[in-house]
Enzyme design. Structure first.
Site, PDB file in Angstrom:
ATOM      1  N   THR A  67      -5.263   6.416  -1.965  1.00  0.00           N
ATOM      2  CA  THR A  67      -6.291   6.158  -2.992  1.00  0.00           C
ATOM      3  C   THR A  67      -6.432   7.350  -3.940  1.00  0.00           C
ATOM      4  O   THR A  67      -6.523   7.182  -5.156  1.00  0.00           O
ATOM      5  CB  THR A  67      -7.645   5.888  -2.303  1.00  0.00           C
ATOM      6  OG1 THR A  67      -7.469   4.805  -1.384  1.00  0.00           O
ATOM      7  CG2 THR A  67      -8.723   5.537  -3.310  1.00  0.00           C
ATOM      8  N   ARG A 123       0.837   6.144  -7.338  1.00  0.00           N
ATOM      9  CA  ARG A 123      -0.310   6.994  -7.642  1.00  0.00           C
ATOM     10  C   ARG A 123       0.077   8.473  -7.706  1.00  0.00           C
ATOM     11  O   ARG A 123      -0.515   9.225  -8.482  1.00  0.00           O
ATOM     12  CB  ARG A 123      -1.424   6.738  -6.628  1.00  0.00           C
ATOM     13  CG  ARG A 123      -2.124   5.396  -6.883  1.00  0.00           C
ATOM     14  CD  ARG A 123      -2.839   4.902  -5.667  1.00  0.00           C
ATOM     15  NE  ARG A 123      -3.712   3.754  -5.941  1.00  0.00           N
ATOM     16  CZ  ARG A 123      -4.414   3.136  -5.009  1.00  0.00           C
ATOM     17  NH1 ARG A 123      -4.370   3.553  -3.759  1.00  0.00           N
ATOM     18  NH2 ARG A 123      -5.171   2.105  -5.313  1.00  0.00           N
ATOM     19  N   ASN A 180      -6.511   5.326 -10.870  1.00  0.00           N
ATOM     20  CA  ASN A 180      -5.342   5.328  -9.980  1.00  0.00           C
ATOM     21  C   ASN A 180      -4.448   4.095 -10.115  1.00  0.00           C
ATOM     22  O   ASN A 180      -3.773   3.687  -9.187  1.00  0.00           O
ATOM     23  CB  ASN A 180      -5.768   5.598  -8.533  1.00  0.00           C
ATOM     24  CG  ASN A 180      -6.675   4.517  -7.977  1.00  0.00           C
ATOM     25  OD1 ASN A 180      -6.948   3.528  -8.657  1.00  0.00           O
ATOM     26  ND2 ASN A 180      -7.122   4.697  -6.748  1.00  0.00           N
ATOM     27  N   ARG A 237       0.839  -1.210   0.000  1.00  0.00           N
ATOM     28  CA  ARG A 237       0.000   0.000   0.000  1.00  0.00           C
ATOM     29  C   ARG A 237       0.874   1.261   0.000  1.00  0.00           C
ATOM     30  O   ARG A 237       0.501   2.275  -0.574  1.00  0.00           O
ATOM     31  CB  ARG A 237      -0.935   0.013   1.210  1.00  0.00           C
ATOM     32  CG  ARG A 237      -1.935  -1.137   1.254  1.00  0.00           C
ATOM     33  CD  ARG A 237      -3.191  -0.883   0.493  1.00  0.00           C
ATOM     34  NE  ARG A 237      -4.018   0.176   1.054  1.00  0.00           N
ATOM     35  CZ  ARG A 237      -5.224   0.486   0.591  1.00  0.00           C
ATOM     36  NH1 ARG A 237      -5.742  -0.170  -0.431  1.00  0.00           N
ATOM     37  NH2 ARG A 237      -5.918   1.456   1.135  1.00  0.00           N
ATOM     38  N   HIS A 296      -4.771  -1.571  -7.696  1.00  0.00           N
ATOM     39  CA  HIS A 296      -5.373  -1.866  -6.401  1.00  0.00           C
ATOM     40  C   HIS A 296      -4.390  -2.669  -5.553  1.00  0.00           C
ATOM     41  O   HIS A 296      -3.635  -3.470  -6.087  1.00  0.00           O
ATOM     42  CB  HIS A 296      -6.646  -2.693  -6.612  1.00  0.00           C
ATOM     43  CG  HIS A 296      -7.080  -3.443  -5.391  1.00  0.00           C
ATOM     44  ND1 HIS A 296      -7.807  -2.869  -4.387  1.00  0.00           N
ATOM     45  CD2 HIS A 296      -6.845  -4.720  -4.992  1.00  0.00           C
ATOM     46  CE1 HIS A 296      -8.013  -3.759  -3.431  1.00  0.00           C
ATOM     47  NE2 HIS A 296      -7.450  -4.889  -3.772  1.00  0.00           N
TER      48      HIS A 296
HETATM   49  P1  IDP Z   1      -8.220   1.509  -2.518  1.00  0.00           P
HETATM   50  O1  IDP Z   1      -8.172   1.065  -3.961  1.00  0.00           O
HETATM   51  O2  IDP Z   1      -7.111   2.500  -2.222  1.00  0.00           O
HETATM   52  O3  IDP Z   1      -8.272   0.377  -1.527  1.00  0.00           O
HETATM   53  P2  IDP Z   1     -11.105   1.919  -2.137  1.00  0.00           P
HETATM   54  O4  IDP Z   1     -11.751   2.929  -1.249  1.00  0.00           O
HETATM   55  O5  IDP Z   1     -11.214   0.471  -1.768  1.00  0.00           O
HETATM   56  O6  IDP Z   1      -9.577   2.365  -2.318  1.00  0.00           O
HETATM   57  O7  IDP Z   1     -11.724   2.139  -3.589  1.00  0.00           O
HETATM   58  C1  IDP Z   1     -11.474   1.202  -4.602  1.00  0.00           C
HETATM   59  C2  IDP Z   1     -11.222   1.918  -5.914  1.00  0.00           C
HETATM   60  O8  IDP Z   1     -12.419   2.556  -6.345  1.00  0.00           O
HETATM   61  C3  IDP Z   1     -10.199   3.051  -5.821  1.00  0.00           C
HETATM   62  O9  IDP Z   1      -8.869   2.599  -5.976  1.00  0.00           O
HETATM   63  C4  IDP Z   1     -10.608   3.934  -6.969  1.00  0.00           C
HETATM   64  O10 IDP Z   1     -10.054   3.489  -8.201  1.00  0.00           O
HETATM   65  C5  IDP Z   1     -12.112   3.753  -7.000  1.00  0.00           C
HETATM   66  N1  IDP Z   1     -12.762   4.855  -6.279  1.00  0.00           N
HETATM   67  C6  IDP Z   1     -12.881   5.008  -4.933  1.00  0.00           C
HETATM   68  N2  IDP Z   1     -13.513   6.155  -4.633  1.00  0.00           N
HETATM   69  C7  IDP Z   1     -13.788   6.738  -5.825  1.00  0.00           C
HETATM   70  C8  IDP Z   1     -14.401   7.978  -6.198  1.00  0.00           C
HETATM   71  O11 IDP Z   1     -14.826   8.788  -5.366  1.00  0.00           O
HETATM   72  N3  IDP Z   1     -14.502   8.227  -7.536  1.00  0.00           N
HETATM   73  C9  IDP Z   1     -14.039   7.374  -8.489  1.00  0.00           C
HETATM   74  N4  IDP Z   1     -13.434   6.197  -8.170  1.00  0.00           N
HETATM   75  C10 IDP Z   1     -13.299   5.909  -6.871  1.00  0.00           C
END
Ligand code: IDP
Length: 163
Positions: free
Chosen positions: A105, A116, A126, A99, A129
């Site tokens: 994120t 990122r 981004n 991470r 994952h």
């Molecule tokens: P993470 O990937 O850092 O664990 P999460 O909150 O699990 O973050 O969200 C999963 C993925 O969903 C994020 O990496 C991002 O690509 C997408 N995502 C999360 N929030 C948003 C948003 O507000 N708008 C667009 N995409 C989002």
């Protein structure tokens, strides 16, 4: 909580990483793999695939609970827009360390030097994952790989990485 000795952190923790279609389209797969390899993590599973919607809906189930109901379908749609690369990495503290390599994120909050921060501007593009907990990593490895990982040994390299 501060870990005094690295030995207190499990050696064989496994992390699951998924390259988003944006990361694959931009030919950043190797860049991310290189950073995980350079750190000392061991690749134990990898495949390229067009992800199934049903698998993505399980993987991103937590996004369905967000106040903004558009995010979940948008993320699932984006993740089906092109091939992804799925992989499993093993190593000491790899969930937390992985991470850190990826960064926050939201790319504008990510620390300089992270994937990122260096390669992305938009949260929905981004790049990659990474599992946020060991528990979720194990769930994701079952979901994406049916727990099929490669057992292999790097020989003396293990002693060069682990004290
Ligand atoms: P993470 O990937 O850092 O664990 P999460 O909150 O699990 O973050 O969200 C999963 C993925 O969903 C994020 O990496 C991002 O690509 C997408 N995502 C999360 N929030 C948003 C948003 O507000 N708008 C667009 N995409 C989002």
């Amino acid at each position: 909580e501060e870990k005094k000795f690295s030995r207190e952190i499990p050696l064989r923790e496994a992390s699951y990483a998924l390259y988003n279609p944006d990361g694959v389209a931009r030919s950043l797969t190797g860049e991310v793999i290189k950073r995980f390899e350079n750190k000392g993590y061991k690749l134990v599973a990898i495949k390229m695939l067009n992800a199934q919607r049903s698998v993505l809906e399980k993987h991103y189930a937590h996004l369905a609970d967000l106040p903004n109901k558009n995010i979940f379908p948008e993320v699932v749609n984006h993740m089906t827009s092109g091939p992804v690369v799925a992989m499993v990495w093993e190593g000491r503290g790899v969930v937390e360390g992985g991470r850190q390599i990826l960064g926050a994120t939201r790319p504008w909050q990510a620390a300089p030097g992270t994937i990122r921060a260096d390669f992305a501007t938009d949260v929905g593009r981004n790049i990659c994952h990474g599992s946020d907990t060991v528990e979720n990593a194990n769930k994701e490895i079952e979901l994406w790989f049916n727990n099929q990982i490669v057992e292999w040994n790097r020989g003396k390299v293990e002693d060069a990485i682990y004290e």
